[in-house]
Write a protein that holds these residues in place. Structure first.
Motif: not given
Lengths: 341, 786
Positions: A61, A65, A69
């Protein structure tokens, strides 16, 4: 896979400077798409033990992320660049002339009239009007100019017949108003309008021109009131530091009668060609209303007194704007009138 | 009126410098036109021509050797009258003449050290020299002195402009009275003394008409007619009067000094030994001094010998009794005539003289006797005349002076200043008015020279001007009501301002020619014609502003100004009505951005749209444009419309007719002319606001195929008829005519807006409204586009 390793790998793939949005989406799909790296890492979780799963999940995870980003950041960069390019391509030469419309103008004589009207409305005056085709009675007799009076020779008149004529002065409006008011109401009016004299047109004469007449009648108006009113007018039209001076003159409908000079606004009294080296410029005529006029127009001169003044609008405009030929007002050359926008 | 300062000073003391005198004169007495030396040239010298030689290189130039006292120099001279031994006016090197500064110069190889001058070269009217060439002074003129002083022309001239009431200022003595009052100095008039012979004057005078009010006479014998002395000639020249001979010059001089015209008759021409003043016979013939036959009327006063006229009283003498160079005895007249008669005679015969000008304005009756005595005295001195004893006379003028009362209180009420009785006394005594004062009231006796003073208001003027207008305070009259424009005046101003956003306002002449007056007049109004016009071009009071606007366009186009968008707010005229019109003429490009290739030319819909926008801003309601019932004068029949307010036509717009375009020599032009008062009546400014719906409205577009003849306006009318209340607006967004349609059909595309005050309209509801409209239209042969 470690975070640092992934970051390095993605950054490397996104390092191209002029990357298109299309390419970005393709690279993004390779990581985050259904069959991309991150989902495939997630897919490996089923092979792990229950104890390992939470930690692994958390790790993947975090990688997801991180990747998201990085792609967002690049997307933003590309978008900003695209907008910049679009704006650059839309740039115009702002020095080219703008779209031209016909923009009109108000005739300078009406501009002067409006300015004078506004001043006098502020002083409590009403604006009155009278006919231009006038009777001998209103143009002359009620103004104390009987037949054979020498003042008739001062104004050469256009006649229609023995009794009707083109008004030679706006003063007739005085008589009309006083008779309309029936000798009782106080009078405080100005009357702008066209007048006619039988003069050949040249630089200083016009058979048609414009006057503004002023009249105040009540039980206690004085010559000091007249002087103060004219001073206010002179300052409004020619500047706040102007002075006026009064000189004796003659009009059949006023007594005493005066000419009014304003201190020269060009040389400020030092003497110049405009004021013929006197420091003063004649602007209008005025006086206290002659008792004969009051009585003939129904105001008892034992009770009432009044003042009157009259000015040539062309003269005011000529002085104000340095116009040297009265015919310019009526020639309506676009190059002249457009200057008064 | 020209006033030589030195002459004035003989009658009044002037205690201030010239500049201050002129300032005071203009502030207290009369308008000053100019104040300047009679001759502005300085440094001139009297010289004597010692020798005249032919110029070696010219057939008209001479070399004069001129003695100017300190030097003898050569002057090249081109005058035809050059002569040895003559005294001349010399402008030496360095003298500044009106034509330039004098310099030493080689004239065809000969050095010239100055100029021998004519009077004209000094800036003096040539009529005072009377002959060509250089001016010759008397043979006894002293060499080396200033010729201007020698000629008695070294003086300052005050030129004043008189208002018609101040005839008293038409004489040096009259001006002296005013000067004394304004400067608070003394006026003086010398007593006149001359010798009288034992022999009695033997001509009797009488009058048969009241129009001669007084008549004084003298008989003077053995006069020697000759040139006047230079002081007298100088005085006359300074007042722009040409010297003739001593007798004529004396009468003219006395006239200028006293304001009393005199007339000198040849004594021998009065054979009957009597003078009878009477009114002329109608059509009577008379030869005046200028040798012209004059046909007289009953209004003319004539001086007769009882039978034949000798003089046209107060205007001009007769040729039969003229004083000539061999005249030895003269009969001198000093009379007072009715100004009205002199005015009429002078005007009818177009004969204006110094004498008639004064008589028609009224002279000072107290001067008649004095003037006659002054003339007699001067003729004794200058013409060796022998004055006979006595002289027949009469005087029927009132003996009592006019008396006027005025109170200090009244003066203060009018001038808003308290005057002390010392101040008032000074004014009246300065003007030589007798007066008495009691309990705040003055009783003032007005000398007859001031016939302009008739009421207390006239006395107030004397007080305020002599005491000084600068002493009056400045205030603003108190007002108890707010000033304002009425609604119509506000409307006109707003109309002007709105139009001036796009159009240039012009002002043109109301007087036009016979063709222009009714060129665009569809009502055939009664014409107003000037009975004494200056030209055919300015003879009628106009019925339309448009001809003048088209002429303005023509003028500008001629000056290569192509795009002209003008309007005017002005009147039309009949004898009993003047209506205000607002008119415009538009021609050329409305807007252009040349570099983009975008241009828009004025057309019918630009003018119509402009007016509609202005009407909206002016709250003009209930108006429409319709096809004119019959063609409008001067306009294109297919591109013109009448403006209706309700059912009343109040104006028109349109393209000018090609013929009109040709006649006025203008390009394609669109015009409008609207009655501004009627337009104002159609203006209904908002009184109460209309409720607006809180709910959104629904728009539907329809493209309708309609007969070509159906106007857009009537189609919208039909839609409104079939539409429900919720139909709130219709607008047209497209017009199509062309091949895709049947002949005689056109297609109009409209947007219909529906809204409801109480609810949000549902699409189905609107569909049903549209269906109803279409059904209604179908019955009238209007279909929806397929």
């Amino acid at each position: 896979m470690e975070k640092e390793e992934l970051k390095k790998q993605i950054k490397n793939e996104l390092k191209e400077k002029d990357m298109s949005m299309q390419k970005l989406l393709e690279i993004k799909a390779a990581y985050l798409g259904k069959k991309g790296l991150i989902p495939s890492l997630m897919g490996e979780m089923k092979n792990l033990s229950q104890e390992e799963k939470p930690a692994y999940g958390e790790k993947v995870n975090a990688l997801k992320n991180l990747a998201a980003d990085l792609f967002d950041e690049k997307k933003k960069e590309i978008e900003e660049k695209e907008i910049g390019q679009k704006l650059e391509s839309e740039k115009v030469d702002i020095t080219l002339p703008g779209k031209e419309f016909n923009t009109g103008s108000i005739h300078v004589l009406n501009e002067v009239i409006e300015e004078v009207e506004d001043l006098f409305i502020g002083l409590g005056f009403e604006v009155k009007d009278g006919p231009e085709i006038e009777s001998d009675r209103f143009n002359f007799e009620l103004l104390n100019i009987p037949k054979d009076h020498p003042a008739r020779a001062m104004q050469d008149t256009f006649y229609i017949n023995a009794e009707r004529l083109l008004r030679t002065q706006t003063s007739g409006a005085q008589a009309h108003t006083m008779i309309e008011y029936g000798g009782k109401k106080d009078v405080r009016i100005i009357c702008p309008g066209k007048v006619y004299r039988r003069d050949d047109d040249d630089a200083t004469h016009s058979h048609q021109f414009t006057q503004i007449e002023g009249l105040v009648v009540n039980k206690d108006v004085t010559m000091a009131d007249l002087k103060g009113t004219l001073l206010t007018l002179a300052r409004k039209m020619f500047g706040e530091d102007r002075e006026i001076r009064l000189r004796p003159s003659y009009f059949p409908f006023t007594e005493p009668s005066i000419e009014v000079d304003v201190s020269c606004f060009k040389c400020h009294g030092k003497g110049c060609s405009l004021c013929k080296n006197t420091g003063w410029i004649e602007i209008l005529g005025a006086g206290m209303v002659n008792n004969n006029v009051l009585d003939m127009c129904g105001y008892d001169s034992k009770v009432y007194q009044g003042y009157a003044f009259g000015m040539g609008v062309e003269r005011i405009a000529m002085l104000k704007y340095g116009i040297d030929d009265i015919r310019l007002f009526y020639m309506n050359d676009k190059r002249f009138i457009e200057q008064f926008k | 009126m020209l006033i030589p300062l030195k002459l004035l000073k003989e009658y009044v003391d002037i205690n201030v410098d010239d500049k201050e005198f002129v300032r005071q004169f203009s502030l207290k007495s009369a308008e000053v036109d100019s104040f300047a030396p009679f001759v502005s040239v300085k440094g001139l010298t009297i010289g004597k021509i010692l020798k005249v030689k032919e110029h070696p290189d010219s057939n008209h130039l001479h070399i004069t050797t001129v003695d100017t006292g300190d030097t003898v120099q050569d002057i090249v001279c081109g005058a035809p009258n050059v002569m040895e031994g003559k005294k001349v006016i010399v402008a030496k090197e360095g003298v500044s003449l009106p034509g330039g500064v004098m310099k030493k110069a080689l004239i065809r190889g000969v050095e010239s050290c100055g100029m021998n001058c004519s009077l004209e070269e000094l800036g003096i009217d040539a009529k005072f020299q009377g002959y060509e060439g250089i001016y010759y002074l008397d043979d006894d003129a002293p060499i080396g002195i200033d010729p201007i002083a020698y000629l008695h022309l070294d003086d300052m001239i005050l030129e004043i402009e008189l208002t018609p009431n101040r005839s008293d200022l038409l004489s040096i003595i009259g001006v002296a009275h005013d000067t004394a009052a304004m400067l608070n100095t003394s006026f003086h008039l010398d007593e006149i003394k001359y010798n009288e012979k034992e022999e009695e004057a033997d001509i009797s005078v009488s009058t048969e008409t009241e129009n001669c009010r007084a008549y004084y006479s003298k008989v003077i014998k053995n006069v020697k007619i000759k040139e006047s002395p230079s002081w007298l000639k100088g005085a006359l020249i300074k007042m722009n009067v040409r010297p003739i001979n001593n007798v004529v010059d004396v009468t003219n001089y006395v006239l200028m000094i006293t304001g009393q015209p005199l007339h000198a008759f040849n004594y021998n021409a009065i054979k009957t030994k009597k003078i009878v003043v009477k009114m002329a016979e109608d059509k009577e013939k008379f030869y005046t001094l200028d040798n012209k036959e004059r046909i007289l009327s009953k209004d003319d006063i004539v001086i007769t010998d009882g039978i034949t006229p000798l003089c046209l009283g107060g205007v001009m003498g007769g040729i039969e009794s003229e004083v000539e160079n061999d005249t030895t005895s003269i009969f001198l007249e000093s009379a007072n005539f009715n100004p009205k008669n002199i005015q009429r005679t002078s005007k009818r015969l177009d004969l204006v003289s110094e004498s008639s000008t004064r008589f028609e304005k009224g002279i000072d009756p107290l001067m008649s006797k004095y003037a006659l005595d002054l003339a007699a005295y001067l003729l004794e001195k200058l013409a060796s005349g022998e004055i006979l004893k006595g002289g027949s006379c009469f005087n029927n003028l009132p003996k009592e002076d006019k008396k006027i009362e005025i109170s200090l209180e009244k003066i203060e009420k009018v001038l808003a200043r308290h005057y002390s009785s010392e101040e008032i006394d000074k004014v009246f005594s300065g003007l030589s008015f007798d007066f008495s004062y009691k309990d705040g009231v003055y009783q003032v006796s007005i000398p007859p020279r001031r016939s302009d003073i008739e009421t207390y208001q006239d006395l107030i003027e004397e007080i305020v001007r002599i005491n000084g207008y600068e002493k009056i305070a400045s205030s603003i009259p108190a007002s108890y009501s707010a000033g304002k424009h009425n609604d119509y005046q506000k409307f006109i101003r707003k109309l002007r301002h709105l139009l001036s956003f796009s159009l240039n306002e012009v002002i043109t002449y109301s007087l036009v020619n016979g063709k222009e007056v009714s060129y665009f007049d569809n009502k055939e109004m009664e014409k107003v014609k000037i009975s004494n016009p200056l030209s055919d071009e300015r003879t009628y009071m106009r019925h339309s502003l448009l001809p003048s606007l088209l002429n303005t366009l023509k003028y500008n186009v001629y000056h290569k100004i192509e795009d002209n968008f003008i309007f005017e707010i002005g009147r039309n005229y009949t004898l009993d009505k003047e209506e205000t019109l607002v008119s415009g003429a538009l021609s050329g490009l409305i807007s252009s951005t040349l570099w983009s290739g975008k241009k828009e030319e004025a057309d019918f819909f630009y003018v119509k749209g402009l007016l509609e926008n202005v009407f909206t801003k002016l709250s003009i309601k209930n108006y429409c444009f319709i096809y004119p019932a019959s063609p409008l004068k001067g306009l294109h029949p297919g591109v013109s419309a009448v403006l209706l307010s309700g059912r009343e036509p109040i104006g028109f717009i349109g393209l000018i007719h090609p013929e009109t375009q040709k006649e006025f020599d203008v390009p394609k032009t669109f015009v409008f002319e609207i009655n501004a008062e009627k337009l104002y009546n159609a203006s209904h400014p908002l009184k109460t606001v209309k409720e607006i719906s809180k709910y959104p409205s629904i728009k539907r577009d329809l493209a309708l195929v309609v007969p070509s003849s159906l106007t857009a306006e009537s189609l919208m009318g039909k839609i409104k008829k079939y539409g429900k209340r919720s139909l709130s607006d219709i607008s047209i967004f497209d017009l199509y005519t062309g091949e895709k349609l049947e002949k005689d059909k056109k297609q109009l595309a409209l947007t219909l807006t529906f809204s409801d005050m109480k609810k949000t309209l549902e699409a189905v509801e609107v569909d049903s409204y549209i269906a109803e409209i279409l059904a209604g239209l179908l019955n009238e042969g209007i279909t929806l586009r397929e």
